[in-house]
Design a protein around this motif. Structure first.
Motif, mmCIF file in Angstrom:
data_model
loop_
_atom_site.group_PDB
_atom_site.id
_atom_site.type_symbol
_atom_site.label_atom_id
_atom_site.label_comp_id
_atom_site.label_asym_id
_atom_site.label_seq_id
_atom_site.Cartn_x
_atom_site.Cartn_y
_atom_site.Cartn_z
ATOM 1 N N GLY A 1 27.298 42.228 79.951
ATOM 2 C CA GLY A 1 28.211 41.153 79.576
ATOM 3 C C GLY A 1 29.474 41.187 80.422
ATOM 4 O O GLY A 1 29.870 40.174 81.029
ATOM 5 N N THR B 1 30.646 38.559 83.368
ATOM 6 C CA THR B 1 31.911 37.838 83.264
ATOM 7 C C THR B 1 32.718 37.994 84.537
ATOM 8 O O THR B 1 33.181 37.004 85.122
ATOM 9 N N LEU C 1 37.512 40.239 77.119
ATOM 10 C CA LEU C 1 36.344 41.102 76.928
ATOM 11 C C LEU C 1 36.610 42.206 75.915
ATOM 12 O O LEU C 1 35.727 42.585 75.158
ATOM 13 N N ARG D 1 34.295 44.365 73.235
ATOM 14 C CA ARG D 1 33.753 45.641 73.691
ATOM 15 C C ARG D 1 34.020 46.735 72.686
ATOM 16 O O ARG D 1 35.066 46.776 72.049
ATOM 17 N N TYR E 1 23.065 43.025 70.153
ATOM 18 C CA TYR E 1 22.522 43.562 71.390
ATOM 19 C C TYR E 1 21.491 44.637 71.131
ATOM 20 O O TYR E 1 20.428 44.670 71.725
#
Lengths: 886, 180
Positions: free
Chosen positions: A122, A126, A375, A379, A482
């Motif tokens: 991811g 990005t 992000l 995260r 995920y």
């Protein structure tokens, strides 16, 4: 990269000049070999330069190799310029994209830590997509603003589109440069994978932007319509997804092909390179992102390919890939330097150069900070400020940008010369200045470095446990995140993909945990042999898989011999005893090796074949080991059927015990922090006692500690102790003569550790002890051997005799019963005779050399004998509070 | 929300206790009811209702962890027969991600809690120690999805891992993995 100057190539095929009539003795044929000769020459120069660089560690520890190579290129280019009066060589875009880039990308894709990559996908995407888009547009627009503001020279004849085009090619972080610099810096894996992954995946964006703007510029901004913009957006998805799809397709093909290469092992590595290259070319052909294609091909095929191809091929693939990538990289950097000398293509504009430098640094930093801010909300482990600094600073530009700018059409892009000059400056600045300073910066900021350590079994186990737990929690919560999808994917992979793409034999044994285990065992086994077998003298037991190992430097055989010799023979009086002790040790050592090592036959066929590397010794070895193993098991079966518990079993038992105890002694000693000096027999003996009567272990092991320093004196007692130990562990009521122990199955059944194993195994563990129980090395040995064996004979095939042996016991005992029984067997006449002699027969030590074929039936003893049996000899060592402090 | 937690204060209390936000608690409560079949408590059988869990090799260990009183912070050992929503949240709170504003001490505590949870999962007989036997069980279960690996190999893997753990822990007072 090669002879760019037209005439050289064009005239190459001509007949040699001045071909004299008649037949000359020698002919000068330079032109015929010119092209390949130059290629080879340049690579040779670059490689030699690398050697020279490495001569001085002081320089290379400060200056990255890429910098040195660029400087070298500058120097060489200067020399060529001085001699030939014109720049002869430079980095040719076609050469670069078709030959130099693919090996580097393949190497990085193939050896990409896929788990890490996908875990951070991811973030990588990005940065690669949004970050690159932002960088190019911002840089392009800002430069255009600079131009509009009138700060630039009038000669820079460029509109908004030209600047955007330039922005697109200058803003992409370059995989080659990033890899070259970051590999030397050793930052932590997460940071590395993000920067590096970005540099690979942004290729799609760069390609699309470059192509779109290039076509816009060529069309002329006036003719660009709205649909063209839409096409540009659409082409991004086509190029990136298409590139990845091509990569996946070829990865699939590659895996499928390697499944069937069993008989053509020698060309296995070739398939890897060919198909990956085909993927690159195919993607290039339909103008998809070729870098993405190769990257994904490498990442995805690795698992299956590695499982399918032979060990040798694996090594070959690895080395060839590294060699190719490294030489490409070298050549690229060198030619970057050489190309920079070619001033004919330069057109300098200070404002443009400085503006570009400023903007790429500034916008990179801004982009990184903004994206990270977003992000970090998602995260699990946020990227902190220091990471962001490194990421912004690590945005190196390199050869890709240079090749792209050279590719520009000078007629359409009128400011090309300015762009070229600026690109060269930017590349040089990022590689030289940033490359030089990033290492001190990382040190100064105290960025978490990567701790390179070999994988450990526990790590692997816990990682798997974590995965399953987290997947389970996501299941429970009903959140398909995920981990859920990863879990799904793994199931799909196990059920269908692996079955389709892996050899049956490979598929059966494919399991990450098992793989790590085998790897560690093989490493241990190798070191075991490397150490001259002196692992057995307990104190020497340093297995490389144990992270706490001390340096292995002094483990050469001669050193060991010298040390143990000098350590033991100080006292003249005891020399005899000492010898016997050493003999015993040697004997035991010999049996271990004899039982567990494959003994190659001394009949080498001197054969040469281009297509095969000898009739695959590995398989023959596996087969023989397997056969011997089966033979042994059958014998075991026979004797267990007759319920014979002969003296052999006693001897076997004793030996087992001895070795195990040694191991335990080793483990017991290590925590003391005592230097691993010779642990001697008596300690071993004491340990035997420890293991046997678990009630007394406290006193016994304290005795062990006491005795440790006293050395030789205890040797005589040691034998007694062993005998006692044996008696205790065997049957208590038998006569001490080791030779004629009468078979007493009942008492043995009562006393033997594995017999009492139903349920309560903790019998041998005192409550104060740690419960982290070391197991005999044999277990490890056994597994490494049997893993070999099972390559030849898939586990499914084995249970024949196995099953027969077990016929009696209940199913849950199956695993326990048959194996320990093999311990009872002692079919090897050598071993039987060895025990009485063990008090002192010098020839014993020679036997390994004299009789390499000796006792083939004992082969695989370790492998069959007593994994579980041994391991149930739970020997605790005496460190009550160390491991369980809570 | 269920009958017992209908009051907003109660939810707030739960939120304070477990660190979840109100929405998270609401979501978890919906899921809780789904799993429990609208009962106020969860039993072991309730977890059979989660089809995705079926393929998890260490399923039993995980489900068991939900009922482990040590994890529920109720008693030093023993297994609960059923857990209510609050217990469910307590277990779930072990899996909360760390928050940005935590200081070092809290972080440390948080990590230790997680490690403890894992440790309890391994330490099935509640004696505060992971024995070889227990470890073997875990490894066996981990490998149970692969039909081609025999139990024996699981055993030796566990043995090897234990040996390795022993060797790693040597010299350090606290093994990195077993901070308990």
């Amino acid at each position: 990269m090669q002879p760019p100057t037209g005439p050289a190539l064009a005239s190459a095929p001509e007949s040699p000049p001045g071909a004299a009539p008649g037949s000359p003795l020698l002919r000068w044929q330079w032109r015929e070999v010119q092209a390949p000769c130059l290629v080879a020459g340049w690579i040779l120069v670059a490689s030699l330069a690398k050697i020279v660089f490495q001569l001085s560690r002081k320089v290379t520890s400060v200056v990255p190799e890429s910098c040195l190579l660029i400087l070298l290129g500058l120097g060489l280019g200067g020399i060529v310029l001085a001699i030939a009066k014109r720049a002869e060589y430079q980095l040719e875009p076609s050469m670069f994209f078709l030959f130099l880039l693919p090996p580097i990308v393949l190497d990085s894709g193939y050896f990409m830590p896929s788990r890490l990559f996908f875990d951070n996908l991811g973030a990588i995407l990005t940065y690669a997509v949004i970050g690159t888009l932002w960088n190019s547009f911002a840089t392009g627009a800002a430069l255009w603003g600079l131009k509009q503001a009138g700060l630039m020279d009038a000669g820079v004849d460029a509109g908004l589109m030209d600047f955007l085009l330039f922005g697109s090619l200058i803003s992409a972080v370059d995989p080659v440069a990033v890899l070259a610099v970051f590999e030397e810096v050793h930052i932590n894996e997460t940071l590395f994978i993000i920067v590096f992954g970005e540099s690979l995946l942004n290729d799609a964006v760069t390609v699309v932007l470059y192509k779109v703007f290039n076509s816009f510029v060529e069309m002329g901004p006036a003719h660009v319509q709205a649909t063209d913009y839409l096409k540009g957006v659409a082409s991004f998805f086509v190029v990136s997804l298409g590139g990845a799809a091509v990569g996946l397709l070829f990865a699939f093909l590659l895996a499928l092909i390697t499944r069937f290469t069993k008989r053509v092992r020698i060309i296995e590595p070739l398939f890897v390179f060919l198909l990956a290259y085909m993927a690159y070319l195919a993607a290039e052909m339909v103008s998809l992102s070729s870098i993405l294609a190769v990257t994904f091909c490498g990442i995805c095929c690795k698992k299956y390919v590695e499982a399918n191809i032979s060990r040798k091929s694996r090594t070959t693939v690895k080395y060839t890939m590294k060699t190719l990538a490294s030489s490409s990289e070298t050549v690229i950097f060198m030619f970057l330097g050489i190309s920079a000398v070619d001033t004919s293509k330069w057109a300098w504009d200070t404002a443009l150069v400085l503006g570009t430098l400023l903007f790429i640094l500034l916008f990179r930093a801004v982009g990184v900070i903004l994206q990270t801010w977003v992000l970090n909300r998602f995260r699990l482990t946020p990227l902190d400020r220091i990471d962001q600094v490194v990421m912004s600073y690590g945005g190196l530009r390199g050869a890709v940008a240079f090749a792209l700018v050279i590719l520009l059409d000078g007629d359409k892009v009128r400011a090309k010369d300015y762009f070229v000059a600026t690109t060269i400056v930017v590349v040089f600045f990022t590689v030289l200045v940033q490359g030089l300073t990033i290492k001190p910066l990382v040190k100064w900021l105290k960025v978490k470095r990567s701790d390179h350590h070999k994988p450990t079994l526990n790590e692997e186990l816990h990682e798997h446990a974590f995965d399953h737990i987290l997947a389970a929690v996501e299941d429970v919560v009903g959140h398909h995140g995920y981990r859920y999808w990863r879990d799904r994917w793994e199931q799909f992979d196990k059920r269908y993909l692996s079955q389709l793409l892996m050899r049956k034999s490979a598929y059966r044994l494919k399991d990450e945990i098992w793989d790590v285990y085998c790897k560690l065992n093989i490493r241990d086994a190798i070191s075991f042999v490397d150490q001259g077998g002196h692992v057995l003298s307990a104190s020497r037991l340093t297995l490389p898989s144990m992270p706490s190992r001390t340096s292995m430097s002094e483990s050469s055989v001669t050193n060991l011999l010298r040390e143990s010799g000098s350590g033991a023979c100080l006292d003249l009086q005891v020399i005899d005893t000492v010898r016997s002790r050493r003999d015993k040790e040697d004997a035991v050592m010999h049996h271990v090796l004899c039982g567990s090592l494959y003994k190659p036959r001394r009949r080498y066929k001197a054969s040469y074949s281009r297509h095969f590397i000898s009739p695959s010794t590995q398989e023959r070895q596996d087969k023989e080991i397997f056969q011997q193993n089966m033979k042994r098991r059958l014998e075991t079966f026979k004797s267990t059927k007759h319920n014979v518990c002969s003296a052999k079993s006693k001897a076997r038992l004793k030996k087992d015990g001895r070795k195990k105890q040694k191991k335990s002694a080793a483990n017991a000693e290590l925590p003391n922090g005592k230097p691993p000096r010779s642990v001697t027999w008596q300690q071993t003996a004491a340990a035997v006692l420890v293991a046997v009567d678990s009630d007394d272990e406290e006193s016994d092991s304290s005795e062990t500690e006491k005795e440790e320093d006293e050395g030789i004196v205890f040797i005589a007692r040691a034998t007694d102790a062993i005998l006692q130990g044996k008696k205790a562990s065997g049957s208590l009521d038998v006569c001490p003569s080791p030779r004629i122990i009468p078979p007493s199955p009942t008492s043995a059944e009562r006393e033997l550790p594995w017999k009492g194993d139903r349920g309560d195994l903790a019998v041998y563990i005192s409550s104060e002890t740690t419960k982290i129980v070391p197991v005999d090395m044999q277990a490890a040995w056994k597994q490494s051997i049997s893993s070999l064996e099972s390559v030849a004979s898939p586990p499914g095939a084995e249970p024949g005799p196995h099953a027969k042996t077990v016929a009696g016991p209940a199913p849950e005992e199956r695993q326990m019963m048959p194996e320990p029984r093999t311990c009872f067997q002692f079919p090897n006449p050598l071993l039987r005779s060895s025990r009485p002699q063990s008090a002192g027969s010098p020839e014993r030590t020679e036997q390994p050399e004299l009789q390499p074929l000796m006792a083939p039936d004992e082969q695989g003893r370790m492998s069959t004998a007593a994994g579980p049996g041994n391991s149930r000899w739970l020997i605790q060592f005496n460190r009550p509070t160390r491991f369980s402090d809570g | 929300m269920g009958s017992s937690h209908s009051m907003p204060e109660e939810i707030q209390e739960l939120a304070d206790k477990t660190g979840f936000t109100l929405e998270q608690i609401e979501h978890l409560h919906r899921r809780f009811k789904q799993i429990s079949g609208d009962q106020p408590t969860l039993r072991k059988e309730s977890f059979d209702r989660i089809p995705d869990l079926e393929f998890n090799p260490i399923r039993s260990k995980i489900v068991r962890a939900f009922f482990d009183k040590r994890n529920l912070r109720q008693a030093p050992d023993g297994l609960a027969d059923e857990i209510n929503f609050e217990d469910f949240l307590t277990i779930m709170s072990y899996f909360r991600p760390i928050e940005m504003n935590m200081d070092e001490e809290q972080l440390d505590h948080f990590r230790k809690e997680k490690l403890k949870f894992l440790f309890h999962m391994y330490d099935s007989d509640n004696d505060g120690k992971i024995t070889l036997q227990e470890y073997r069980k875990v490894v066996e279960e981990l490998l149970s999805r692969n039909p081609h690996l025999e139990k024996e190999s699981a055993r030796s893997i566990a043995d090897g891992a234990m040996m390795e753990a022993a060797s790693i822990c040597v010299g350090q007072m606290v093994g990195p993995l077993w901070v308990v």
